[in-house]
Design a protein around this motif. Structure first.
Motif, PDB file in Angstrom:
ATOM      1  N   LEU A 129      -2.805   4.101   6.825  1.00  0.00           N
ATOM      2  CA  LEU A 129      -3.399   5.435   6.725  1.00  0.00           C
ATOM      3  C   LEU A 129      -2.819   6.324   7.820  1.00  0.00           C
ATOM      4  CD1 LEU A 129      -7.093   4.361   6.133  1.00  0.00           C
ATOM      5  CD2 LEU A 129      -5.529   5.317   4.444  1.00  0.00           C
ATOM      6  N   PRO A 130      -2.649   7.583   7.606  1.00  0.00           N
ATOM      7  CA  PRO A 130      -3.015   8.360   6.425  1.00  0.00           C
ATOM      8  C   PRO A 130      -1.906   8.440   5.378  1.00  0.00           C
ATOM      9  CG  PRO A 130      -2.327   9.858   8.133  1.00  0.00           C
ATOM     10  CD  PRO A 130      -2.222   8.456   8.709  1.00  0.00           C
ATOM     11  N   ASP A 131      -0.751   7.824   5.643  1.00  0.00           N
ATOM     12  CA  ASP A 131       0.383   7.963   4.728  1.00  0.00           C
ATOM     13  C   ASP A 131       0.094   7.451   3.322  1.00  0.00           C
ATOM     14  OD1 ASP A 131       1.849   9.050   6.799  1.00  0.00           O
ATOM     15  OD2 ASP A 131       2.701   7.125   7.382  1.00  0.00           O
ATOM     16  N   TYR A 132      -0.659   6.364   3.214  1.00  0.00           N
ATOM     17  CA  TYR A 132      -0.963   5.784   1.918  1.00  0.00           C
ATOM     18  C   TYR A 132      -2.475   5.680   1.745  1.00  0.00           C
ATOM     19  CZ  TYR A 132       3.891   4.690   0.923  1.00  0.00           C
ATOM     20  OH  TYR A 132       5.230   4.785   0.636  1.00  0.00           O
ATOM     21  N   SER A 133      -3.098   6.791   1.486  1.00  0.00           N
ATOM     22  CA  SER A 133      -4.530   6.800   1.208  1.00  0.00           C
ATOM     23  C   SER A 133      -4.723   6.772  -0.304  1.00  0.00           C
ATOM     24  CB  SER A 133      -5.183   8.045   1.804  1.00  0.00           C
ATOM     25  OG  SER A 133      -4.626   9.213   1.232  1.00  0.00           O
ATOM     26  N   GLY A 134      -5.933   6.551  -0.731  1.00  0.00           N
ATOM     27  CA  GLY A 134      -6.213   6.566  -2.159  1.00  0.00           C
ATOM     28  C   GLY A 134      -6.016   5.216  -2.814  1.00  0.00           C
ATOM     29  N   LEU A 135      -5.814   5.250  -4.110  1.00  0.00           N
ATOM     30  CA  LEU A 135      -5.711   4.028  -4.908  1.00  0.00           C
ATOM     31  C   LEU A 135      -4.258   3.611  -5.120  1.00  0.00           C
ATOM     32  CD1 LEU A 135      -8.354   4.949  -7.638  1.00  0.00           C
ATOM     33  CD2 LEU A 135      -8.681   3.507  -5.626  1.00  0.00           C
ATOM     34  N   ASN A 136      -4.070   2.355  -5.436  1.00  0.00           N
ATOM     35  CA  ASN A 136      -2.766   1.799  -5.819  1.00  0.00           C
ATOM     36  C   ASN A 136      -1.707   1.956  -4.740  1.00  0.00           C
ATOM     37  OD1 ASN A 136      -3.815   1.184  -8.439  1.00  0.00           O
ATOM     38  ND2 ASN A 136      -3.554   3.343  -8.951  1.00  0.00           N
ATOM     39  N   VAL A 137      -2.112   1.825  -3.471  1.00  0.00           N
ATOM     40  CA  VAL A 137      -1.179   2.079  -2.379  1.00  0.00           C
ATOM     41  C   VAL A 137      -0.034   1.069  -2.328  1.00  0.00           C
ATOM     42  CG1 VAL A 137      -2.857   3.335  -1.016  1.00  0.00           C
ATOM     43  CG2 VAL A 137      -2.655   0.887  -0.716  1.00  0.00           C
ATOM     44  N   ALA A 138      -0.286  -0.163  -2.692  1.00  0.00           N
ATOM     45  CA  ALA A 138       0.804  -1.140  -2.698  1.00  0.00           C
ATOM     46  C   ALA A 138       1.863  -0.753  -3.733  1.00  0.00           C
ATOM     47  CB  ALA A 138       0.262  -2.538  -2.965  1.00  0.00           C
ATOM     48  N   CYS A 139       1.420  -0.259  -4.870  1.00  0.00           N
ATOM     49  CA  CYS A 139       2.360   0.178  -5.918  1.00  0.00           C
ATOM     50  C   CYS A 139       3.209   1.347  -5.439  1.00  0.00           C
ATOM     51  CB  CYS A 139       1.601   0.561  -7.177  1.00  0.00           C
ATOM     52  SG  CYS A 139       0.763  -0.823  -7.947  1.00  0.00           S
ATOM     53  N   TRP A 140       2.563   2.289  -4.731  1.00  0.00           N
ATOM     54  CA  TRP A 140       3.302   3.436  -4.211  1.00  0.00           C
ATOM     55  C   TRP A 140       4.318   2.998  -3.151  1.00  0.00           C
ATOM     56  CZ3 TRP A 140       3.901   7.547  -6.812  1.00  0.00           C
ATOM     57  CH2 TRP A 140       2.887   7.995  -7.659  1.00  0.00           C
ATOM     58  N   ALA A 141       3.977   2.025  -2.343  1.00  0.00           N
ATOM     59  CA  ALA A 141       4.914   1.527  -1.340  1.00  0.00           C
ATOM     60  C   ALA A 141       6.138   0.897  -2.011  1.00  0.00           C
ATOM     61  CB  ALA A 141       4.228   0.519  -0.435  1.00  0.00           C
ATOM     62  N   VAL A 142       5.924   0.140  -3.060  1.00  0.00           N
ATOM     63  CA  VAL A 142       7.031  -0.456  -3.822  1.00  0.00           C
ATOM     64  C   VAL A 142       7.870   0.652  -4.449  1.00  0.00           C
ATOM     65  CG1 VAL A 142       7.634  -1.859  -5.826  1.00  0.00           C
ATOM     66  CG2 VAL A 142       5.876  -2.641  -4.224  1.00  0.00           C
ATOM     67  N   TYR A 143       7.197   1.615  -5.083  1.00  0.00           N
ATOM     68  CA  TYR A 143       7.889   2.739  -5.724  1.00  0.00           C
ATOM     69  C   TYR A 143       8.744   3.501  -4.716  1.00  0.00           C
ATOM     70  CZ  TYR A 143       8.587   7.150  -8.207  1.00  0.00           C
ATOM     71  OH  TYR A 143       9.148   8.245  -8.794  1.00  0.00           O
ATOM     72  N   ASN A 144       8.212   3.688  -3.512  1.00  0.00           N
ATOM     73  CA  ASN A 144       8.927   4.421  -2.470  1.00  0.00           C
ATOM     74  C   ASN A 144       9.909   3.553  -1.685  1.00  0.00           C
ATOM     75  OD1 ASN A 144       7.698   6.891  -3.055  1.00  0.00           O
ATOM     76  ND2 ASN A 144       5.946   6.406  -1.770  1.00  0.00           N
ATOM     77  N   GLU A 145      10.065   2.288  -2.106  1.00  0.00           N
ATOM     78  CA  GLU A 145      11.001   1.350  -1.501  1.00  0.00           C
ATOM     79  C   GLU A 145      10.789   1.239   0.015  1.00  0.00           C
ATOM     80  OE1 GLU A 145      14.946   2.475  -2.772  1.00  0.00           O
ATOM     81  OE2 GLU A 145      14.468   2.100  -4.872  1.00  0.00           O
ATOM     82  N   GLU A 146       9.524   1.145   0.415  1.00  0.00           N
ATOM     83  CA  GLU A 146       9.196   0.996   1.836  1.00  0.00           C
ATOM     84  C   GLU A 146       9.708  -0.361   2.334  1.00  0.00           C
ATOM     85  OE1 GLU A 146       8.031   3.244   3.687  1.00  0.00           O
ATOM     86  OE2 GLU A 146       7.049   4.659   2.338  1.00  0.00           O
ATOM     87  N   PRO A 147      10.303  -0.400   3.512  1.00  0.00           N
ATOM     88  CA  PRO A 147      10.794  -1.667   4.046  1.00  0.00           C
ATOM     89  C   PRO A 147       9.658  -2.576   4.543  1.00  0.00           C
ATOM     90  CG  PRO A 147      11.205   0.096   5.599  1.00  0.00           C
ATOM     91  CD  PRO A 147      10.680   0.729   4.341  1.00  0.00           C
ATOM     92  N   ALA A 148       8.503  -1.977   4.838  1.00  0.00           N
ATOM     93  CA  ALA A 148       7.327  -2.734   5.292  1.00  0.00           C
ATOM     94  C   ALA A 148       6.087  -2.004   4.817  1.00  0.00           C
ATOM     95  CB  ALA A 148       7.318  -2.850   6.810  1.00  0.00           C
ATOM     96  N   HIS A 149       5.021  -2.796   4.615  1.00  0.00           N
ATOM     97  CA  HIS A 149       3.764  -2.181   4.161  1.00  0.00           C
ATOM     98  C   HIS A 149       2.619  -2.958   4.748  1.00  0.00           C
ATOM     99  CE1 HIS A 149       1.113   0.111   1.563  1.00  0.00           C
ATOM    100  NE2 HIS A 149       0.540  -1.012   1.184  1.00  0.00           N
TER     101      HIS A 149
END
Length: 149
Positions: A129-149
């Motif tokens: 937080l606050p970068d990935y708030s809300g629902l489905n945050v793991a999916c958004w991290a994958v979509y955004n190709e985050e190197p770590a989550h």
């Protein structure tokens, strides 16, 4: 590990993480005063009855495993949406809640409810937080190709 000092805990939980939190909490030696989760209704045939809101938005039916597990432990189950109501603070005060644990809740807890807890409220959220708030945050991290989550 059993607690040396028992706390009155209120758990607000959804999904598999909520089930795991409830299981761990039940083994902790603390007193679970209630579990707030999305409660679904069933018809005479055992089919889930969706609320008008769920039917319109095509949301999946809530998972009843948290409510079922809480019931098997003899813990009262309350509708999760109560955390949005400032009057729910009266229930918290009446039940002497020391700690509120929020595990993947679908609702923003109103300030009056948070302030009514004796020791504090703690939020478990599956993303930074606050970068990935809300629902489905793991999916958004994958979509955004985050190197770590």
């Amino acid at each position: 590990m059993k607690a040396t000092h028992q706390l009155n805990v209120l758990l607000v939980a959804e999904e598999a993480a909520g089930v795991q939190a409830l299981r761990l909490l039940s083994d902790s030696g603390h007193i679970i005063k209630g579990v707030l989760t999305t409660v679904n209704s069933r018809d005479a045939a055992g089919r889930v009855i969706l609320s008008d809101e769920e039917a319109v938005t095509h949301e999946k039916p809530p998972n009843s495993s948290i409510a079922d597990l809480a019931g098997s432990f003899g813990v009262p189950v309350l509708e999760a949406s109560r955390v949005k109501n400032p009057d729910f603070a009266d229930w918290i005060l009446a039940h002497h809640i020391d700690v509120l644990l929020n595990v993947h809740s679908l609702y923003r807890i109103c300030p009056e409810v948070i302030e009514a807890v004796r020791i504090g409220s703690f939020n478990l959220h599956p993303g930074p937080l606050p970068d990935y708030s809300g629902l489905n945050v793991a999916c958004w991290a994958v979509y955004n190709e985050e190197p770590a989550h």
